[in-house]
Design a protein around this motif. Sequence first.
Motif, PDB file in Angstrom:
ATOM      1  N   ASP A 105       4.991   3.404  -3.721  1.00 47.46           N
ATOM      2  CA  ASP A 105       3.632   2.893  -3.737  1.00 47.46           C
ATOM      3  C   ASP A 105       3.215   1.849  -4.692  1.00 47.46           C
ATOM      4  O   ASP A 105       3.992   1.858  -5.918  1.00 47.46           O
ATOM      5  CB  ASP A 105       2.544   4.285  -4.324  1.00 47.46           C
ATOM      6  CG  ASP A 105       1.134   3.812  -4.009  1.00 47.46           C
ATOM      7  OD1 ASP A 105       0.625   3.887  -2.963  1.00 47.46           O
ATOM      8  OD2 ASP A 105       0.526   3.738  -5.258  1.00 47.46           O
ATOM      9  N   ASP A 136       3.352   5.230   0.466  1.00 46.13           N
ATOM     10  CA  ASP A 136       2.467   5.486  -0.592  1.00 46.13           C
ATOM     11  C   ASP A 136       3.375   6.461  -1.519  1.00 46.13           C
ATOM     12  O   ASP A 136       2.833   7.512  -2.249  1.00 46.13           O
ATOM     13  CB  ASP A 136       0.967   6.257  -0.753  1.00 46.13           C
ATOM     14  CG  ASP A 136       0.039   5.456   0.027  1.00 46.13           C
ATOM     15  OD1 ASP A 136       0.386   4.185   0.133  1.00 46.13           O
ATOM     16  OD2 ASP A 136      -0.974   5.936   0.523  1.00 46.13           O
ATOM     17  N   GLU A 155       5.893  -1.686  -2.227  1.00 42.23           N
ATOM     18  CA  GLU A 155       4.337  -2.117  -1.837  1.00 42.23           C
ATOM     19  C   GLU A 155       3.878  -2.904  -2.848  1.00 42.23           C
ATOM     20  O   GLU A 155       3.932  -2.648  -3.960  1.00 42.23           O
ATOM     21  CB  GLU A 155       3.477  -0.988  -1.428  1.00 42.23           C
ATOM     22  CG  GLU A 155       4.055  -0.063  -0.359  1.00 42.23           C
ATOM     23  CD  GLU A 155       2.845   0.833  -0.212  1.00 42.23           C
ATOM     24  OE1 GLU A 155       2.334   0.973   0.967  1.00 42.23           O
ATOM     25  OE2 GLU A 155       2.449   1.700  -0.916  1.00 42.23           O
TER      26      GLU A 155
HETATM   27 MG    MG Z   1      -0.876   2.577  -0.323  1.00 39.07          MG
END
Ligand code: MG
Length: 286
Positions: A204, A182, A238
Amino acid sequence: RIVAHAELGAQLRDAIDAELSRPSGSSRELSRPSGSSRQLFLLYQPIVRLDDGRTAATEALVRWRHPSRGVVPPLEFIPAAEQTGLIVPLGRWVLREACRQQATWLRDLGTAAPQSVSVNVAGRQLTDPQFVADVVAALDDAGLDARHLTLEVTETAVLDSAEAVATLEALRGLRVKLALDDFGTAASSLGLLLTCPVTSLKLDRTFVAGITTVARQEAVATAVIRMAQALDLAAVAEGIETQEQARMLRHLGYRFGQGYLYARPLPPDEVAAMSAPALAGRNPSI
Ligand code: MG
Ligand code: C2E
Ligand code: MG
Ligand code: MG
């Protein structure tokens, strides 16, 4: 509401106890979520190479099939497990299960297997004095080399905790890989890069969501990849959901990504079915 919370906690404790008391070896046959009576199980989301879409690694994500509520997402029970301390036995189970699964893929798939499994670790686990020993035991019991394990920690889990940083140093000494998860969402990210011995950063998904339309998101994604390159860290983006996002991330220099565009979190046999032999010498690894 408080009563419901306490009840959920007690039920989670029972589910963890049931897993921990299962004789070792029996989970393999029962690891498919469907048709099994297991309440706790892991799904694995592929982390792919953005150049060819092949699976480089996976991330283990825990699921709890509650007897009456159905599948409870981790964001609903992990915070409660952290508060009650249940995260310690739960995390220990996740670690063991993920290491066994990774060892099984390596055995069954050879060079086509994902090269490492990532396991999320809560701050509370990092300050548990037994944690490093738990990691060693999970690797030993699975017969897994430490280079096939990545532990994902968040910035908040290591912030202001000398104990957590010492744990990370010990884990690096074992040659376990460490990812900062993150990345960019908490304060003090940059200072952490000086004190934490991480080997990769996970951008993130809030910075990926509007990367093709919001100039500031693109700017942050650019800054993160430049910094990762300068520090010789791998970077994983991500939450990739569209081809446009993937194209932009590749253009910026990202080599690894994760997101629904490639695959949702999957049961182990579906990961195996997606895995294809790597072309020798062509593929970067994380
Ligand atoms: Mg996450
Ligand atoms: P995380 O570690 O950042 O994991 C990524 C989350 O994003 C996962 O949610 C994943 O399913 C979701 N995701 C992946 N690709 C996409 C996408 O393209 N779009 C969107 N919208 N979401 C995507 P999940 O499985 O619900 O897990 C949520 C969080 O719960 C994880 O975030 C992690 O912080 C925590 N968690 C999950 N399993 C564990 C565990 O075993 N231990 C600990 N301590 N935390 C866990
Ligand atoms: Mg994670
Ligand atoms: Mg993450």
